[in-house]
Motif scaffolding. Structure first.
Motif, PDB file in Angstrom:
ATOM      1  N   ASN A 111       8.742  -1.260  -9.437  1.00 47.02           N
ATOM      2  CA  ASN A 111       9.017  -2.535 -10.023  1.00 47.02           C
ATOM      3  C   ASN A 111       9.717  -2.779 -11.212  1.00 47.02           C
ATOM      4  OD1 ASN A 111       7.647  -3.653  -7.617  1.00 47.02           O
ATOM      5  ND2 ASN A 111       5.656  -3.460  -8.606  1.00 47.02           N
ATOM      6  N   THR A 134      10.326  -3.811  -0.568  1.00 44.61           N
ATOM      7  CA  THR A 134       9.468  -4.698  -0.368  1.00 44.61           C
ATOM      8  C   THR A 134       8.374  -4.473   0.551  1.00 44.61           C
ATOM      9  OG1 THR A 134      11.125  -5.993   0.866  1.00 44.61           O
ATOM     10  CG2 THR A 134      11.015  -6.801  -1.101  1.00 44.61           C
ATOM     11  N   LYS A 196      13.799  -9.030  -6.470  1.00 44.25           N
ATOM     12  CA  LYS A 196      12.512  -8.397  -6.340  1.00 44.25           C
ATOM     13  C   LYS A 196      11.578  -8.832  -7.840  1.00 44.25           C
ATOM     14  CE  LYS A 196       9.047  -5.659  -5.080  1.00 44.25           C
ATOM     15  NZ  LYS A 196       9.059  -4.093  -5.446  1.00 44.25           N
ATOM     16  N   ASN A 200       7.770 -10.267  -7.810  1.00 44.12           N
ATOM     17  CA  ASN A 200       6.767  -9.383  -8.549  1.00 44.12           C
ATOM     18  C   ASN A 200       5.985 -10.629  -9.580  1.00 44.12           C
ATOM     19  OD1 ASN A 200       8.370  -6.578  -8.266  1.00 44.12           O
ATOM     20  ND2 ASN A 200       6.307  -7.086  -7.426  1.00 44.12           N
ATOM     21  N   ILE A 203       3.989 -13.194  -7.581  1.00 44.16           N
ATOM     22  CA  ILE A 203       2.740 -12.454  -6.893  1.00 44.16           C
ATOM     23  C   ILE A 203       1.877 -11.841  -7.683  1.00 44.16           C
ATOM     24  CG2 ILE A 203       2.188 -11.031  -4.841  1.00 44.16           C
ATOM     25  CD1 ILE A 203       5.049 -11.536  -3.441  1.00 44.16           C
ATOM     26  N   ASN A 204       2.270 -10.894  -8.316  1.00 50.17           N
ATOM     27  CA  ASN A 204       1.539  -9.726  -8.545  1.00 50.17           C
ATOM     28  C   ASN A 204       0.333 -10.213  -9.795  1.00 50.17           C
ATOM     29  OD1 ASN A 204       3.381  -8.383  -7.465  1.00 50.17           O
ATOM     30  ND2 ASN A 204       3.242  -6.584  -8.533  1.00 50.17           N
ATOM     31  N   ASN A 214      -2.079 -10.862  -0.844  1.00 51.78           N
ATOM     32  CA  ASN A 214      -0.710 -11.690  -0.979  1.00 51.78           C
ATOM     33  C   ASN A 214      -0.870 -12.716  -0.082  1.00 51.78           C
ATOM     34  OD1 ASN A 214      -0.014  -9.595  -2.537  1.00 51.78           O
ATOM     35  ND2 ASN A 214       1.590  -8.938  -1.490  1.00 51.78           N
ATOM     36  N   VAL A 258       8.097 -12.868   1.962  1.00 53.27           N
ATOM     37  CA  VAL A 258       7.455 -11.669   1.549  1.00 53.27           C
ATOM     38  C   VAL A 258       5.988 -11.970   1.334  1.00 53.27           C
ATOM     39  CG1 VAL A 258       7.059 -10.149  -0.454  1.00 53.27           C
ATOM     40  CG2 VAL A 258       9.294 -10.668   0.262  1.00 53.27           C
ATOM     41  N   THR A 262       3.624  -9.354   3.731  1.00 54.16           N
ATOM     42  CA  THR A 262       2.623  -8.554   3.018  1.00 54.16           C
ATOM     43  C   THR A 262       1.405  -9.094   2.759  1.00 54.16           C
ATOM     44  OG1 THR A 262       3.417  -9.160   0.908  1.00 54.16           O
ATOM     45  CG2 THR A 262       4.552  -7.257   1.737  1.00 54.16           C
ATOM     46  N   ASN A 265      -1.593  -6.783   2.307  1.00 54.88           N
ATOM     47  CA  ASN A 265      -1.640  -6.366   1.134  1.00 54.88           C
ATOM     48  C   ASN A 265      -2.305  -6.706  -0.058  1.00 54.88           C
ATOM     49  OD1 ASN A 265      -0.687  -3.618   0.162  1.00 54.88           O
ATOM     50  ND2 ASN A 265       0.789  -4.624  -1.171  1.00 54.88           N
ATOM     51  N   CYS A 267      -1.702  -6.461  -3.869  1.00 50.19           N
ATOM     52  CA  CYS A 267      -0.524  -5.967  -4.607  1.00 50.19           C
ATOM     53  C   CYS A 267      -0.863  -5.017  -5.552  1.00 50.19           C
ATOM     54  CB  CYS A 267       0.315  -7.438  -5.530  1.00 50.19           C
ATOM     55  SG  CYS A 267      -0.806  -7.515  -6.894  1.00 50.19           S
ATOM     56  N   SER A 268       0.391  -4.339  -6.004  1.00 54.68           N
ATOM     57  CA  SER A 268       0.170  -2.980  -7.031  1.00 54.68           C
ATOM     58  C   SER A 268      -0.744  -3.454  -8.292  1.00 54.68           C
ATOM     59  CB  SER A 268       1.446  -2.322  -7.304  1.00 54.68           C
ATOM     60  OG  SER A 268       2.126  -3.400  -7.855  1.00 54.68           O
TER      61      SER A 268
HETATM   62  O1  KPL Z   1       5.996  -5.068  -4.740  1.00 54.86           O
HETATM   63  C1  KPL Z   1       5.167  -5.446  -4.468  1.00 54.86           C
HETATM   64  C2  KPL Z   1       3.834  -4.966  -5.425  1.00 54.86           C
HETATM   65  O2  KPL Z   1       2.671  -5.106  -4.632  1.00 54.86           O
HETATM   66  O3  KPL Z   1       3.874  -4.349  -6.406  1.00 54.86           O
HETATM   67  C3  KPL Z   1       4.860  -6.581  -3.337  1.00 54.86           C
HETATM   68  C4  KPL Z   1       6.226  -6.721  -2.727  1.00 54.86           C
HETATM   69  C5  KPL Z   1       4.721  -7.769  -3.967  1.00 54.86           C
HETATM   70  C6  KPL Z   1       3.924  -6.073  -2.491  1.00 54.86           C
HETATM   71  O4  KPL Z   1       2.707  -6.312  -2.817  1.00 54.86           O
END
Ligand code: KPL
Length: 318
Positions: A111, A134, A196, A200, A203-204, A214, A258, A262, A265, A267-268
């Motif tokens: 990222n 992604t 991207k 981030n 979302i993150n 997510n 996205v 995802t 998921n 996120c990180s």
């Molecule tokens: O890059 C991501 C992350 O989690 O850091 C996304 C694309 C948001 C996927 O969760």
């Protein structure tokens, strides 16, 4: 093709697992402690929406961070893919420089928007390409990764002389395609890296603070509104510093896409907080705030998210 993956966490092991199915690819994985031990002794289990895949340890060579590199990889590696957290970029870019052959090249799937510059500083701009992913991946435990969202890998020129037609670049794109990692060459990687970054930013931190996946940022109208507002505030900064970003409607469409792809998921940043390690907030929303300060514009939403994530990081340390 000799391919080294530096930082075999969630994304690194996903890429390694998929590339391990390609006979022409020989893999070197570089990871920390427990993860390195399990990858070297047992291998990896990759969970997907269908059957889990087990990749035996014999499919790759593993080195721990800081260990001596195997002699037949030093100055002989065709591609180095950096997948670590951004706080390890300097350390691992130096490792990349030791691994690369004279014709080899390196990309970062991390990222943030500064990794290419760091890599180019160590490996040279003619051996560095811009890249991002992604795909969504979660590290469940050492040696176990879940592929939680299908995305793509985008690669492009960021100042050197490599192109999609350069032999090793073309070969990597072919292998990534065969490995179902959905690669795409971009003629404008700078804008794609910013897109991207915006995703981030949006979302993150919110998902990390709320402890949600997510998909919940799409389902909850309140969270979605905050996510969009954070992204559009960061996009203003991007446009101020000269990045030719698409219009707001198109940005929102991409964010929704996205979030949907995802949805399952974590996120990180949420994964980092759960493991009690430093997050990448400084390389994501923090990077936007730095640029905003230079440009003399306020970024209240992004600033608040940075403060909150750092507050949580601190509380986890005590
Ligand atoms: O890059 C991501 C992350 O989690 O850091 C996304 C694309 C948001 C996927 O969760």
């Amino acid at each position: 093709m000799k391919c080294a993956i530096l930082g075999a966490g969630a994304i690194g092991t996903l890429v390694a697992a998929q590339l391990s199915q390609i006979d022409e690819v020989e893999l070197l994985l570089c990871s920390r402690r427990e993860q390195a031990l399990v990858l070297a002794a047992i291998g990896l289990r990759l969970e997907t929406e269908s059957m889990p895949t087990s990749i035996p340890a014999s499919r790759w060579t593993v080195v721990e961070f800081g260990e001596t590199l195997p002699s037949h990889w030093a100055a002989a590696t065709d591609v180095v893919i950096l997948c670590s957290k951004t706080n390890a970029s300097e350390e691992l870019s130096a490792v990349a420089a030791r691994l690369l052959s004279s014709e080899g090249f390196t990309i970062s799937l991390q990222n943030g928007i500064s990794n290419e510059n760091i890599l180019a500083g160590y490996c040279g701009s003619n051996r560095t390409l811009g890249a991002l992913t992604t795909h969504g991946a979660t590290r469940l435990e050492p040696g176990v990764t879940r592929w939680a969202g299908r995305g793509e890998i985008v690669i492009g020129n960021c100042g050197g002389n490599l192109t999609a037609g350069s032999p090793l670049v073309a070969e990597l794109l072919t292998h990534l395609e065969a490995a179902e990692l959905n690669p795409r060459w971009s003629e404008n990687i700078e804008v794609e890296l910013w897109l991207k970054l915006l995703l981030n930013c949006a979302i993150n931190p919110l998902a990390a603070i709320c402890g949600c996946n997510n998909g919940e940022l799409l389902e909850s109208a309140e969270l979605h509104e905050q996510s969009v507002a954070t992204m559009l505030e960061a996009a203003k900064v991007g446009r101020m510093v000269g990045i030719d970003l698409p219009g707001d409607e198109s940005l929102i469409e991409q964010l929704n896409m996205v979030l949907a792809s995802t949805a399952e998921n974590d996120c990180s940043m949420l994964q980092d907080l759960r493991r009690g390690v430093i997050t990448e907030i400084d390389s994501i929303n923090g990077e936007v705030i730095k640029l905003a300060e230079h440009a003399g514009i306020a970024c209240p939403l992004n600033s608040q998210l940075v403060a909150l994530v750092k507050g949580i990081e601190n509380s986890l340390r005590h």
